[in-house]
Write an enzyme that holds these catalytic residues in place. Sequence first.
Site, PDB file in Angstrom:
ATOM      1  N   CYS A  21     -27.478  79.428  -8.790  1.00  0.00           N
ATOM      2  CA  CYS A  21     -26.487  79.071  -9.580  1.00  0.00           C
ATOM      3  C   CYS A  21     -25.846  80.125  -9.750  1.00  0.00           C
ATOM      4  O   CYS A  21     -25.870  81.105  -9.458  1.00  0.00           O
ATOM      5  CB  CYS A  21     -27.202  78.637 -10.931  1.00  0.00           C
ATOM      6  SG  CYS A  21     -28.159  80.067 -11.732  1.00  0.00           S
ATOM      7  N   HIS A  50     -35.915  85.918 -10.264  1.00  0.00           N
ATOM      8  CA  HIS A  50     -37.483  85.392  -9.992  1.00  0.00           C
ATOM      9  C   HIS A  50     -37.488  84.835  -8.620  1.00  0.00           C
ATOM     10  O   HIS A  50     -37.637  83.851  -8.272  1.00  0.00           O
ATOM     11  CB  HIS A  50     -38.041  84.481 -10.862  1.00  0.00           C
ATOM     12  CG  HIS A  50     -38.372  85.249 -12.233  1.00  0.00           C
ATOM     13  ND1 HIS A  50     -38.377  84.457 -13.471  1.00  0.00           N
ATOM     14  CD2 HIS A  50     -38.677  86.451 -12.691  1.00  0.00           C
ATOM     15  CE1 HIS A  50     -38.770  85.205 -14.472  1.00  0.00           C
ATOM     16  NE2 HIS A  50     -38.966  86.503 -14.019  1.00  0.00           N
ATOM     17  N   HIS A  86     -32.019  87.440 -16.982  1.00  0.00           N
ATOM     18  CA  HIS A  86     -32.694  86.839 -17.900  1.00  0.00           C
ATOM     19  C   HIS A  86     -32.212  87.349 -19.337  1.00  0.00           C
ATOM     20  O   HIS A  86     -32.573  86.551 -20.320  1.00  0.00           O
ATOM     21  CB  HIS A  86     -34.147  86.909 -17.770  1.00  0.00           C
ATOM     22  CG  HIS A  86     -34.578  86.620 -16.369  1.00  0.00           C
ATOM     23  ND1 HIS A  86     -34.975  87.501 -15.412  1.00  0.00           N
ATOM     24  CD2 HIS A  86     -34.970  85.395 -15.824  1.00  0.00           C
ATOM     25  CE1 HIS A  86     -35.314  87.087 -14.174  1.00  0.00           C
ATOM     26  NE2 HIS A  86     -35.321  85.628 -14.808  1.00  0.00           N
ATOM     27  N   GLU A 138     -36.599  85.712 -20.588  1.00  0.00           N
ATOM     28  CA  GLU A 138     -35.288  84.988 -21.262  1.00  0.00           C
ATOM     29  C   GLU A 138     -35.714  84.936 -22.825  1.00  0.00           C
ATOM     30  O   GLU A 138     -34.820  85.078 -23.537  1.00  0.00           O
ATOM     31  CB  GLU A 138     -35.018  83.789 -20.630  1.00  0.00           C
ATOM     32  CG  GLU A 138     -33.663  83.100 -21.431  1.00  0.00           C
ATOM     33  CD  GLU A 138     -33.372  81.691 -20.908  1.00  0.00           C
ATOM     34  OE1 GLU A 138     -32.647  81.010 -21.889  1.00  0.00           O
ATOM     35  OE2 GLU A 138     -33.356  81.637 -19.893  1.00  0.00           O
ATOM     36  N   SER A 235     -40.798  81.422 -11.916  1.00  0.00           N
ATOM     37  CA  SER A 235     -39.322  80.970 -12.232  1.00  0.00           C
ATOM     38  C   SER A 235     -39.626  79.680 -12.977  1.00  0.00           C
ATOM     39  O   SER A 235     -40.163  78.809 -12.654  1.00  0.00           O
ATOM     40  CB  SER A 235     -38.509  80.616 -11.047  1.00  0.00           C
ATOM     41  OG  SER A 235     -37.683  79.906 -11.168  1.00  0.00           O
ATOM     42  N   SER A 236     -39.281  79.708 -14.095  1.00  0.00           N
ATOM     43  CA  SER A 236     -39.179  78.428 -15.269  1.00  0.00           C
ATOM     44  C   SER A 236     -38.567  77.277 -14.623  1.00  0.00           C
ATOM     45  O   SER A 236     -39.117  76.312 -14.596  1.00  0.00           O
ATOM     46  CB  SER A 236     -38.948  78.881 -16.490  1.00  0.00           C
ATOM     47  OG  SER A 236     -38.990  77.852 -17.438  1.00  0.00           O
ATOM     48  N   SER A 280     -32.939  80.348  -8.286  1.00  0.00           N
ATOM     49  CA  SER A 280     -33.072  81.792  -7.848  1.00  0.00           C
ATOM     50  C   SER A 280     -33.352  81.804  -6.185  1.00  0.00           C
ATOM     51  O   SER A 280     -33.775  82.859  -6.026  1.00  0.00           O
ATOM     52  CB  SER A 280     -33.990  82.660  -8.876  1.00  0.00           C
ATOM     53  OG  SER A 280     -35.125  82.190  -9.046  1.00  0.00           O
TER      54      SER A 280
END
Length: 334
Positions: A21, A50, A86, A138, A235-236, A280
Amino acid sequence: MLDRAAKPSLTIRLCQPRGFCAGVDRAIQIVVLALKKYGAPVYVRHEIVHNRYVVEGLQKLGAVFIEELDEIPAEHQSSPVVFSAHGVPKSVPADAQARNLFYLDATCPLVSKVHKQAMRHQRLGRHVLLIGHAGHPEVIGTMGQLPEGVVTLIESEEDVERFNPADPSALGFVTQTTLSVEDTAGVIRALEEKFPEIHAAAAESICYATTNRQEAVKETAAGSDLFLVVGAPNSSNSMRLVEVAERAGAKMSLLVQRASDIPWERIGAIGTLGLSAGASAPEILVDEIIDAFRERFDVTVDLAVTATETENFPVMRALRDVELTRADMAFVNG
């Protein structure tokens, strides 16, 4: 390599958008540009994003990853230190200033927006509810924008049931940017039902990239024998894509960091593969996985386009005089 005629057919439904992104791209550029302008070492507090492939690539260029600022050696106190995408608590830049460190804040602008929304709630006298996952960088960064006791973390609808504030009429909420849209909607609905006077953030907190990638997965997962998400287990947004694929109808949904992680023994006979990547994960890892399937299958790639992203977040002024070339980013672009 199997003879083409002997390979079973496989259709890969490749999600678009996927992968990097604008916030991740900006953060990586900041580290690369800092290395070009100031030379190695450039210190980075926590993983810049991440993804181990990205982190290891930056290490080869001269980045040094640390957990806390006191790990920077005395002889390198003049070297730049970069804060991750983050976001960080306010105490971190304050500590950097106290140590006379030169720092570059690579916090994603959309995360910074959540910070401002949380601070606005507090400024208006509201207790802040942060919908997110405990321990995520975050979440730690967002909670660290506010004094202790001013913000409460809400992870689930059960947390909403247990939460009993002193003043139910003075509440405001924000969310972590990388959550599942569906799960978050359920938590927000529970909050609004229990606390009708609660104030939402002034703008959507879940970022455009998270929403777009989840929508793309929803469109491609139904009917897939297997859905792979390229991303890291910490990575959420990547983990949420795995969950979205399962809910949307994929027979099996798995997270892989790269082609070597593909569990071929579990896959068996498949005819349709869904494929996406977390925000990511670099495109070179997606290509690597497609090539791995081409070794075993006669592959047809169908690109499933659900949105077009044009967002671009510029780096800070201190780095805008440095030219970034394609070669500089070759370690992530291939």
